[in-house]
Write an enzyme that holds these catalytic residues in place. Structure first.
Site, mmCIF file in Angstrom:
data_model
loop_
_atom_site.group_PDB
_atom_site.id
_atom_site.type_symbol
_atom_site.label_atom_id
_atom_site.label_comp_id
_atom_site.label_asym_id
_atom_site.label_seq_id
_atom_site.Cartn_x
_atom_site.Cartn_y
_atom_site.Cartn_z
ATOM 1 N N LYS A 184 1.364 -0.968 0.248
ATOM 2 C CA LYS A 184 0.289 0.234 -0.471
ATOM 3 C C LYS A 184 0.116 1.469 0.205
ATOM 4 O O LYS A 184 1.189 1.564 0.900
ATOM 5 C CB LYS A 184 -1.180 -0.251 1.469
ATOM 6 C CG LYS A 184 -1.988 1.161 0.880
ATOM 7 C CD LYS A 184 -2.514 1.596 1.921
ATOM 8 C CE LYS A 184 -1.685 2.423 2.822
ATOM 9 N NZ LYS A 184 -1.848 3.519 2.805
ATOM 10 N N SER A 237 4.933 6.497 10.383
ATOM 11 C CA SER A 237 5.694 7.863 11.981
ATOM 12 C C SER A 237 5.155 6.738 13.322
ATOM 13 O O SER A 237 4.762 5.521 12.716
ATOM 14 C CB SER A 237 4.356 8.436 11.676
ATOM 15 O OG SER A 237 3.254 7.345 11.390
ATOM 16 N N GLY A 241 3.546 3.057 13.593
ATOM 17 C CA GLY A 241 3.992 2.181 14.141
ATOM 18 C C GLY A 241 3.861 0.614 15.079
ATOM 19 O O GLY A 241 3.520 0.330 14.929
ATOM 20 N N GLU A 258 10.109 0.611 10.052
ATOM 21 C CA GLU A 258 11.210 2.081 10.195
ATOM 22 C C GLU A 258 10.630 3.204 10.026
ATOM 23 O O GLU A 258 10.324 3.385 9.561
ATOM 24 C CB GLU A 258 12.023 1.746 8.888
ATOM 25 C CG GLU A 258 12.985 2.241 8.237
ATOM 26 C CD GLU A 258 13.038 3.664 8.090
ATOM 27 O OE1 GLU A 258 12.964 4.761 9.126
ATOM 28 O OE2 GLU A 258 12.986 4.243 7.085
ATOM 29 N N CYS A 292 13.269 10.774 7.237
ATOM 30 C CA CYS A 292 13.316 10.233 8.283
ATOM 31 C C CYS A 292 14.386 10.006 9.037
ATOM 32 O O CYS A 292 15.303 10.177 10.157
ATOM 33 C CB CYS A 292 13.316 8.568 8.327
ATOM 34 S SG CYS A 292 13.965 7.567 7.220
ATOM 35 N N GLU A 389 10.116 15.314 15.805
ATOM 36 C CA GLU A 389 10.329 15.103 14.455
ATOM 37 C C GLU A 389 9.430 15.723 13.517
ATOM 38 O O GLU A 389 8.212 15.631 13.951
ATOM 39 C CB GLU A 389 10.633 13.558 13.586
ATOM 40 C CG GLU A 389 10.512 13.279 12.541
ATOM 41 C CD GLU A 389 10.495 11.913 11.864
ATOM 42 O OE1 GLU A 389 9.118 11.016 12.408
ATOM 43 O OE2 GLU A 389 10.759 11.754 11.134
#
Ligand code: NDP
Length: 482
Positions: A184, A237, A241, A258, A292, A389
């Site tokens: 996806k 994110s 996750g 990740e 990231c 972040e």
């Protein structure tokens, strides 16, 4: 922004891509309708609607997983490994042949400068397929026993910052190891994944080996929670996750995550300033900071702080922000209105908490989503811009006095994905690297990627590695000689 020389416009032509008014889902080798409400994908630099894309419902995802299972059991699993490798080589070659088309489409859908999609995203995506094609018939050397076995069907969910490249990071190792895939793409950047579906057809990849189901978060949730998926791979994110880790817990699914990062880029007083400044710029402004592993926290040794910041501001003043299709552009558009709102909110928190904001002069385009390259000084480790972040072109500068303090500050984060060190002393680089809790540490460079090199994090940056021999382990189970 201001520049020494005026550049003539150098726009890449978009005529090489043929964007269809609407796209279906790619299931079992065919484009089919989705049963969810279609979504529109826009060019973030202009807000122009590029196309309407189908949304996969739970039933559509189920169709895709069944197609992937059939292909795994009947064709791809039993296939001679060397033959699987040939398909991967073919896909890699087609990505190269159609590189310009992919680059233009990526830039239109994502907003990143054409220079980056042309020189980084697309060549690296092809490199991942070439690299993994080579592995397909050598899996017994992957360090997982003499006869490692594929896991089955991989459910993969990817973000919008490197749409084609993240697809390659996920699909190439999965296929090389003998798995089939349901992928996806992100809601805001589905188009290069759909062009990749065409490449799969062009390569005569057996139907069902790669299935692409577009849609929003709900479609992603259906993919990762489908009971017949054996392996889940996610990049995105930390928050999502975490929810995926919860959904997968207690099942037999294998999982790699990740997630985010808040990398420290550490500049010691012996570093060559001009070279370090290039690395700082590359660390945080590459891909508008939607990276990231971006070097979003600059740690500068106190004695050189003023020189480094002055040189950095001079350099940022020469960056060209604007039309992503112009070959001279350094910073393109922010990927979506939502992401722009998040950057705006976090930088406002930086102002409110007492950090000092600096941005270069110059106008931004009227339409589209834009944010100027931004440097915050007087940042304290407790500020949100030093902890969260931002995922945008925003750098937080802090200082340190001793190597120990640099290490302590660099590790003072919930993340652990990457870091950078700038110093002329090799011994210092090795010593500091050893003490940094980060999956990747760059020395006197930043944001270098290679398919042979494993990438991944510690702590809230996730677990598992992608790339290299280590990345294959995520798609194989240990095999023993019968
Ligand atoms: P998300 O983590 O929401 O998106 C990543 C992918 O997961 C997308 O394909 C998304 O679909 C999908 N998704 C969303 N919810 C679920 C779910 N419950 N189950 C399964 N899949 C799901 O990131 P965002 O795009 O919302 O970005 C938010 C923030 O995340 C950014 O500001 C940035 O800080 C961080 N981020 C980090 C990335 C990284 O590489 N570390 C990459 C992207 C974002 P959809 O696109 O439809 O939302």
């Amino acid at each position: 922004m201001t520049s020494l020389f005026e550049y003539a416009p150098a726009p890449e032509s978009r005529s090489i891509v043929d964007i269809r008014p609407s796209y279906g889902l790619f299931i079992d080798g065919e484009f089919t309708d989705g049963t969810g409400t279609p979504l529109k994908t826009v060019n973030p630099a202009t807000e122009e609607v590029l196309s309407e894309v189908a949304t996969g419902s739970t039933e559509d995802v189920d169709r895709a997983v069944r197609a992937a299972r059939r292909a795994f059991t009947r064709v791809w699993g039993p296939m001679r490994p060397a033959d699987r490798g040939k398909y991967l080589f073919r896909i890699a070659r087609l990505l190269q042949e159609r590189a310009r088309e992919f680059a233009v489409l990526e830039t239109l859908d994502n907003g990143k400068p054409i220079r980056e999609s042309r020189d980084v995203d697309v060549p690296l995506a092809a490199a991942h397929f070439f690299y993994h094609a080579g592995w397909a018939d050598k899996l017994e050397h992957a360090g997982l026993g003499p006869a490692p076995r594929p896991l089955g069907v991989a459910g993969q969910v990817i973000p919008w910052n490197f749409p084609l490249l993240m697809l390659a990071w996920k699909v190439a190792p999965a296929l090389a190891a003998g798995n089939t895939v349901v992928l996806k793409p992100a809601e805001t950047t589905p188009l290069t994944a759909l062009l990749f579906a065409e490449v799969c057809r062009q390569a005569d990849l057996p139907p069902g080996v790669v299935n692409i189901v577009t849609g929003a978060g709900e479609t992603g949730r259906a993919v990762i929670s489908h009971p017949d998926v054996d392996k889940v791979a996610f990049t995105g994110s930390t928050e999502v996750g975490r929810s995926i880790a919860r959904a997968v817990a207690g099942t037999s699914k294998r999982l790699t995550l990740e997630l985010g990062g808040k990398a420290a880029n550490i500049v010691f007083d012996d570093a060559p300033v001009d070279q370090a400044v290039e690395g700082i710029v590359r660390g945080i402004f590459f891909n508008q900071g939607h990276v990231c592993c971006a070097g979003s926290r600059l740690l500068v040794q106190e004695s050189v702080h003023d020189d480094v910041v002055a040189a950095l501001q001079r350099r940022i003043g020469t960056l060209r922000v604007g039309d992503p299709m112009d070959k001279n552009t350094d910073l393109g558009a922010i990927n979506s209105a939502e992401q722009l709102a998040r950057i705006t909110e976090l930088t406002a928190a930086g102002d409110a908490e007492g950090a000092h904001r600096w941005q270069p002069e110059g106008e931004l385009p009227d339409r589209g989503f834009w944010f100027k390259p931004t440097v915050f000084t007087d940042v304290s480790p407790a500020h949100r811009i030093a902890r969260d972040e931002v995922f945008g072109p925003v750098l937080s500068v802090m200082t340190f006095r001793t190597p120990d303090e640099a290490v302590a500050k660099a590790n003072n984060t919930t993340y652990g994905l990457s870091a950078g060190i700038w110093s002329e002393k090799g011994s210092r680089i090795l010593k500091v690297t050893d003490q940094l809790r980060a999956g990747v540490v760059w020395a006197n460079t930043f944001n270098e990627f290679d398919p042979t090199s494993p990438f991944g994090g510690y702590k809230q940056s996730g677990y598992g590695r992608e790339g290299g021999r280590q990345g294959l382990a995520a798609y194989l189970s240990e095999g023993h000689e019968k």
